[in-house]
Design a protein around this motif. Structure first.
Motif, PDB file in Angstrom:
ATOM      1  N   ASP A  37       0.804  -1.220   0.000  1.00 27.71           N
ATOM      2  CA  ASP A  37       0.000   0.000   0.000  1.00 27.71           C
ATOM      3  C   ASP A  37       0.838   1.271   0.000  1.00 27.71           C
ATOM      4  O   ASP A  37       0.311   2.364   0.181  1.00 27.71           O
ATOM      5  CB  ASP A  37      -0.932   0.002   1.210  1.00 27.71           C
ATOM      6  N   ALA A  38       2.138   1.158  -0.216  1.00 27.57           N
ATOM      7  CA  ALA A  38       3.040   2.306  -0.118  1.00 27.57           C
ATOM      8  C   ALA A  38       2.866   3.266  -1.291  1.00 27.57           C
ATOM      9  O   ALA A  38       2.458   2.862  -2.386  1.00 27.57           O
ATOM     10  CB  ALA A  38       4.490   1.829  -0.061  1.00 27.57           C
ATOM     11  N   TYR A  52      -7.027  -1.334 -15.526  1.00 24.51           N
ATOM     12  CA  TYR A  52      -7.462  -2.554 -16.201  1.00 24.51           C
ATOM     13  C   TYR A  52      -8.770  -3.097 -15.605  1.00 24.51           C
ATOM     14  O   TYR A  52      -9.296  -4.096 -16.097  1.00 24.51           O
ATOM     15  CB  TYR A  52      -6.408  -3.659 -16.067  1.00 24.51           C
ATOM     16  N   ASN A  53      -9.243  -2.502 -14.520  1.00 24.55           N
ATOM     17  CA  ASN A  53     -10.383  -3.042 -13.760  1.00 24.55           C
ATOM     18  C   ASN A  53     -10.105  -4.476 -13.332  1.00 24.55           C
ATOM     19  O   ASN A  53     -10.997  -5.317 -13.325  1.00 24.55           O
ATOM     20  CB  ASN A  53     -11.694  -2.965 -14.558  1.00 24.55           C
ATOM     21  N   TYR A  54      -8.853  -4.721 -12.956  1.00 26.88           N
ATOM     22  CA  TYR A  54      -8.430  -6.072 -12.601  1.00 26.88           C
ATOM     23  C   TYR A  54      -8.899  -6.427 -11.204  1.00 26.88           C
ATOM     24  O   TYR A  54      -8.782  -5.617 -10.283  1.00 26.88           O
ATOM     25  CB  TYR A  54      -6.901  -6.180 -12.711  1.00 26.88           C
ATOM     26  N   GLU A  55      -9.431  -7.621 -11.045  1.00 28.34           N
ATOM     27  CA  GLU A  55     -10.039  -8.017  -9.780  1.00 28.34           C
ATOM     28  C   GLU A  55      -9.163  -8.889  -8.883  1.00 28.34           C
ATOM     29  O   GLU A  55      -9.366  -8.916  -7.682  1.00 28.34           O
ATOM     30  CB  GLU A  55     -11.352  -8.761 -10.052  1.00 28.34           C
ATOM     31  N   HIS A  56      -8.212  -9.598  -9.442  1.00 30.59           N
ATOM     32  CA  HIS A  56      -7.455 -10.589  -8.678  1.00 30.59           C
ATOM     33  C   HIS A  56      -6.270  -9.951  -7.950  1.00 30.59           C
ATOM     34  O   HIS A  56      -5.111 -10.297  -8.187  1.00 30.59           O
ATOM     35  CB  HIS A  56      -6.976 -11.725  -9.579  1.00 30.59           C
ATOM     36  N   VAL A  57      -6.577  -9.011  -7.064  1.00 34.02           N
ATOM     37  CA  VAL A  57      -5.551  -8.240  -6.372  1.00 34.02           C
ATOM     38  C   VAL A  57      -5.837  -8.249  -4.876  1.00 34.02           C
ATOM     39  O   VAL A  57      -6.980  -8.094  -4.452  1.00 34.02           O
ATOM     40  CB  VAL A  57      -5.529  -6.764  -6.871  1.00 34.02           C
ATOM     41  N   GLY A  58      -4.789  -8.431  -4.085  1.00 35.80           N
ATOM     42  CA  GLY A  58      -4.866  -8.277  -2.637  1.00 35.80           C
ATOM     43  C   GLY A  58      -3.875  -7.221  -2.204  1.00 35.80           C
ATOM     44  O   GLY A  58      -2.723  -7.241  -2.637  1.00 35.80           O
ATOM     45  N   VAL A  59      -4.324  -6.272  -1.389  1.00 35.42           N
ATOM     46  CA  VAL A  59      -3.483  -5.180  -0.910  1.00 35.42           C
ATOM     47  C   VAL A  59      -3.101  -5.460   0.538  1.00 35.42           C
ATOM     48  O   VAL A  59      -3.980  -5.598   1.398  1.00 35.42           O
ATOM     49  CB  VAL A  59      -4.195  -3.815  -1.020  1.00 35.42           C
ATOM     50  N   PHE A  60      -1.802  -5.544   0.800  1.00 34.46           N
ATOM     51  CA  PHE A  60      -1.294  -5.824   2.138  1.00 34.46           C
ATOM     52  C   PHE A  60      -0.869  -4.520   2.793  1.00 34.46           C
ATOM     53  O   PHE A  60      -0.262  -3.662   2.143  1.00 34.46           O
ATOM     54  CB  PHE A  60      -0.122  -6.801   2.066  1.00 34.46           C
ATOM     55  N   HIS A  61      -1.192  -4.386   4.072  1.00 29.19           N
ATOM     56  CA  HIS A  61      -0.880  -3.142   4.773  1.00 29.19           C
ATOM     57  C   HIS A  61      -0.566  -3.426   6.229  1.00 29.19           C
ATOM     58  O   HIS A  61      -1.004  -4.421   6.807  1.00 29.19           O
ATOM     59  CB  HIS A  61      -2.050  -2.156   4.649  1.00 29.19           C
ATOM     60  N   ALA A  62       0.209  -2.511   6.828  1.00 29.98           N
ATOM     61  CA  ALA A  62       0.615  -2.660   8.224  1.00 29.98           C
ATOM     62  C   ALA A  62      -0.263  -1.837   9.158  1.00 29.98           C
ATOM     63  O   ALA A  62      -0.404  -2.168  10.328  1.00 29.98           O
ATOM     64  CB  ALA A  62       2.075  -2.262   8.396  1.00 29.98           C
ATOM     65  N   GLY A  63      -0.826  -0.749   8.654  1.00 34.84           N
ATOM     66  CA  GLY A  63      -1.663   0.120   9.486  1.00 34.84           C
ATOM     67  C   GLY A  63      -3.083  -0.399   9.594  1.00 34.84           C
ATOM     68  O   GLY A  63      -3.426  -1.451   9.041  1.00 34.84           O
ATOM     69  N   PRO A  64      -3.931   0.359  10.289  1.00 39.63           N
ATOM     70  CA  PRO A  64      -5.321  -0.072  10.440  1.00 39.63           C
ATOM     71  C   PRO A  64      -6.073  -0.139   9.111  1.00 39.63           C
ATOM     72  O   PRO A  64      -6.949  -0.972   8.931  1.00 39.63           O
ATOM     73  CB  PRO A  64      -5.945   0.976  11.362  1.00 39.63           C
ATOM     74  N   GLU A  65      -5.712   0.734   8.171  1.00 34.85           N
ATOM     75  CA  GLU A  65      -6.290   0.755   6.821  1.00 34.85           C
ATOM     76  C   GLU A  65      -5.158   0.941   5.822  1.00 34.85           C
ATOM     77  O   GLU A  65      -4.138   1.557   6.136  1.00 34.85           O
ATOM     78  CB  GLU A  65      -7.284   1.916   6.677  1.00 34.85           C
ATOM     79  N   PRO A  66      -5.317   0.461   4.589  1.00 35.49           N
ATOM     80  CA  PRO A  66      -4.272   0.684   3.587  1.00 35.49           C
ATOM     81  C   PRO A  66      -4.096   2.173   3.292  1.00 35.49           C
ATOM     82  O   PRO A  66      -5.069   2.928   3.248  1.00 35.49           O
ATOM     83  CB  PRO A  66      -4.797  -0.032   2.343  1.00 35.49           C
ATOM     84  N   ASN A  68      -2.949   3.160   0.433  1.00 38.50           N
ATOM     85  CA  ASN A  68      -3.450   3.201  -0.948  1.00 38.50           C
ATOM     86  C   ASN A  68      -4.136   1.875  -1.238  1.00 38.50           C
ATOM     87  O   ASN A  68      -3.579   0.813  -0.961  1.00 38.50           O
ATOM     88  CB  ASN A  68      -2.294   3.394  -1.940  1.00 38.50           C
ATOM     89  N   ASN A  69      -5.339   1.962  -1.789  1.00 37.50           N
ATOM     90  CA  ASN A  69      -6.066   0.801  -2.296  1.00 37.50           C
ATOM     91  C   ASN A  69      -6.917   1.328  -3.448  1.00 37.50           C
ATOM     92  O   ASN A  69      -8.122   1.531  -3.319  1.00 37.50           O
ATOM     93  CB  ASN A  69      -6.917   0.143  -1.222  1.00 37.50           C
ATOM     94  N   LEU A  70      -6.255   1.573  -4.574  1.00 37.43           N
ATOM     95  CA  LEU A  70      -6.850   2.308  -5.681  1.00 37.43           C
ATOM     96  C   LEU A  70      -7.924   1.541  -6.437  1.00 37.43           C
ATOM     97  O   LEU A  70      -8.691   2.145  -7.186  1.00 37.43           O
ATOM     98  CB  LEU A  70      -5.754   2.778  -6.641  1.00 37.43           C
TER      99      LEU A  70
END
Length: 177
Positions: A37-38, A52-66, A68-70
């Motif tokens: 999420d950096a 691309y409207n790509y769906e197969h994505v996981g966003v990993f984050h260290a804080g309470p919320e990402p 960036n999660n565009l």
């Protein structure tokens, strides 16, 4: 479906064409994507995937919320160790993405120790990683710790010291073996 760990240096705000092409191929092949999420390369990669409207994505984050999660994708929190700050606060999430990945694609500015360690984590478990080195204008595939050492050899002594200072005991041990 193969899982691909995408990442790179926080100081990269424009992806090189070869990285854009690789991400296009990942989307065309419908591989799963693990991304942080950096700001910088992570956010640029997220922006491309969202385009691309790509769906197969996981966003990993260290804080309470990402940060960036565009693409409003599934978010996976990996809490840092108690009291961790800076690199240490995000290292756990990066190592978790490497652990889950079958392959990696890193856009490296030639100086980011965090990106360099991500490549090492992938090499340690035998997950090949394509490294787009923007400083030297080249791409190479790192398949093992010997390849990783060769990659790091081209970095300056300050970069090598920064990488060594951030390595875990397991990573140091893997390089001695």
């Amino acid at each position: 479906m193969a899982m691909i760990f995408l990442g790179g240096s926080r100081d990269i705000f424009e992806l090189p064409v070869p990285a854009i092409e690789r991400i296009g191929a990942i989307v065309a092949a419908e591989h799963g994507v693990l991304v942080g999420d950096a700001p910088g390369a992570d956010a640029e990669m997220q922006g491309l995937l969202a385009g691309y409207n790509y769906e197969h994505v996981g966003v990993f984050h260290a804080g309470p919320e990402p940060r960036n999660n565009l693409g409003d994708w599934a978010a996976y929190p990996v809490p840092p160790p108690h009291g961790a700050e800076g690199f240490a606060a995000h290292a756990s999430k990066d190592r978790e993405m490497a652990r889950r990945a079958d392959f990696g694609l890193m856009v490296w500015d030639g100086v980011s120790p965090d990106t360099c360690i991500n490549v090492l984590c992938l090499a340690m478990i035998g997950s090949p990683c394509v490294v787009c080195d923007t400083m030297r204008g080249m791409m190479a595939t790192v398949r093992n710790t010997a390849d990783w050492r060769a990659m790091l050899h081209h970095a300056g002594p300050e970069v090598r010291r920064a990488v060594e200072s951030r390595m875990s005991d397991d990573e140091r041990f893997a390089l001695e073996a």
